[in-house]
Design a protein around this motif. Structure first.
Motif, PDB file in Angstrom:
ATOM      1  N   THR A   1      -0.173  -1.644 -10.622  1.00  0.00           N
ATOM      2  CA  THR A   1       1.005  -1.393 -11.510  1.00  0.00           C
ATOM      3  C   THR A   1       0.661  -0.821 -12.852  1.00  0.00           C
ATOM      4  O   THR A   1      -0.265  -1.329 -13.576  1.00  0.00           O
TER       5      THR A   1
ATOM      6  N   VAL B   1       5.540   0.786 -13.235  1.00  0.00           N
ATOM      7  CA  VAL B   1       5.590   1.642 -12.023  1.00  0.00           C
ATOM      8  C   VAL B   1       4.664   0.798 -11.047  1.00  0.00           C
ATOM      9  O   VAL B   1       3.364   0.807 -11.420  1.00  0.00           O
TER      10      VAL B   1
ATOM     11  N   CYS C   1       2.652   9.130  -4.538  1.00  0.00           N
ATOM     12  CA  CYS C   1       2.974   8.000  -3.735  1.00  0.00           C
ATOM     13  C   CYS C   1       1.506   7.093  -3.880  1.00  0.00           C
ATOM     14  O   CYS C   1       1.499   6.059  -3.313  1.00  0.00           O
TER      15      CYS C   1
ATOM     16  N   SER D   1       5.978   6.349  -0.992  1.00  0.00           N
ATOM     17  CA  SER D   1       6.070   5.950  -2.472  1.00  0.00           C
ATOM     18  C   SER D   1       7.254   4.953  -2.860  1.00  0.00           C
ATOM     19  O   SER D   1       7.873   4.518  -1.789  1.00  0.00           O
ATOM     20  N   ASN D   2       7.123   4.355  -3.965  1.00  0.00           N
ATOM     21  CA  ASN D   2       8.063   3.724  -4.542  1.00  0.00           C
ATOM     22  C   ASN D   2       8.425   2.220  -3.775  1.00  0.00           C
ATOM     23  O   ASN D   2       9.256   1.896  -3.347  1.00  0.00           O
ATOM     24  N   PRO D   3       7.235   1.686  -3.747  1.00  0.00           N
ATOM     25  CA  PRO D   3       5.785   1.777  -4.189  1.00  0.00           C
ATOM     26  C   PRO D   3       5.019   2.157  -3.247  1.00  0.00           C
ATOM     27  O   PRO D   3       5.326   2.431  -2.069  1.00  0.00           O
TER      28      PRO D   3
END
Length: 256
Positions: free
Chosen positions: A15, A23, A47, A215-217
């Motif tokens: 993170t 993030v 990503c 992505s995200n996460p």
């Protein structure tokens, strides 16, 4: 954790924190690259592909999980010359010749380049730059500079080779030609290879396995085994089965 010459990430979390925000770059990141295999890591921008590679190289810390590169912690593997790396930017020193750019990792590891004279010559020949040993980077094309970068990444005879978009700045025709060359070079070195790329066709052409991230996460959502025999030739790009597999991976990439 497997103690072999491969690449292994287990449940890795990373993170980024700053200015009151967080993030989650990697969440439960699992990746296994068998010794001697070629793995491609693909996914949308942001990503976590490059973050995963930097973690594996020991260039980034991670919050939790476990990482082993050729059986060693990442920083130890990199410091010991176990890993080689080539980035999109060849990052050659403009005042050094081809052979002196190739020898740079030896100097970083405090090894005498003169003792590796034969290996330097062999690598320059392997990447197709024989006759350019004394040339400066400014005298080379973009593709030739990337070949120098790949030769440099191999001079320590790494067990593991990392590549982050090494041909991203090249046009499609040159990129595909370099894909054929990279396959040839990798097949002669027998190293474990991990390639980060945005190109689905490049990933399918080069890899034994294509690992797709979302992505995200940042996380792995699927891994596809590539069935095409080696050596793979330029004609594979026109094969209907090749295109069908690329389309299948594209659907996973776009979350369909």
């Amino acid at each position: 954790m497997l103690q072999d010459h491969g690449i292994h990430l287990r449940a890795v979390h990373k993170t980024y924190r700053g200015r009151g925000s967080e993030v989650e770059a990697l969440k439960d990141m699992n990746l296994d690259c068998a010794p001697g295999s070629f793995t491609a890591l693909i996914g949308p921008s942001g990503c976590g592909k490059s973050t995963a590679m930097r973690v594996a190289l020991g260039l980034e810390d991670y919050d939790s999980g476990e990482v082993r590169i050729a059986g060693k912690p990442p920083a130890e593997a990199t410091a010991g010359g176990v890993t080689g790396v080539a980035f999109q930017d060849a990052a050659l020193l403009p005042w050094r010749s081809v052979e002196r750019n190739v020898s740079l990792p030896l100097e970083v590891l405090k090894r005498d380049p003169e003792k590796y004279r034969h290996e330097i010559e062999k690598l320059i020949q392997l990447v197709g730059l024989r006759g350019y040993e004394k040339a400066l980077p400014g005298q080379l094309s973009g593709g030739m500079r990337q070949r120098v970068s790949i030769a440099r990444s191999l001079i320590t005879e790494p067990e593991v080779l990392f590549m982050d978009e090494p041909f991203g700045a090249l046009d499609q025709i040159r990129r595909r030609k370099m894909n054929v060359e990279l396959q040839r070079i990798w097949m002669e070195t027998e190293s474990t290879a991990l390639l980060v790329t945005h190109g689905i066709d490049e990933a399918v052409f080069l890899a034994d396995n294509v690992v797709v991230m979302h992505s995200n996460p940042g996380r792995v959502v699927e891994a596809a085994e590539i069935p095409f025999a080696r050596p793979r030739k330029m004609e594979l790009y026109s094969d209907p089965d090749f295109h069908a597999l690329c389309e299948k991976i594209a659907r996973v990439l776009h979350g369909e």
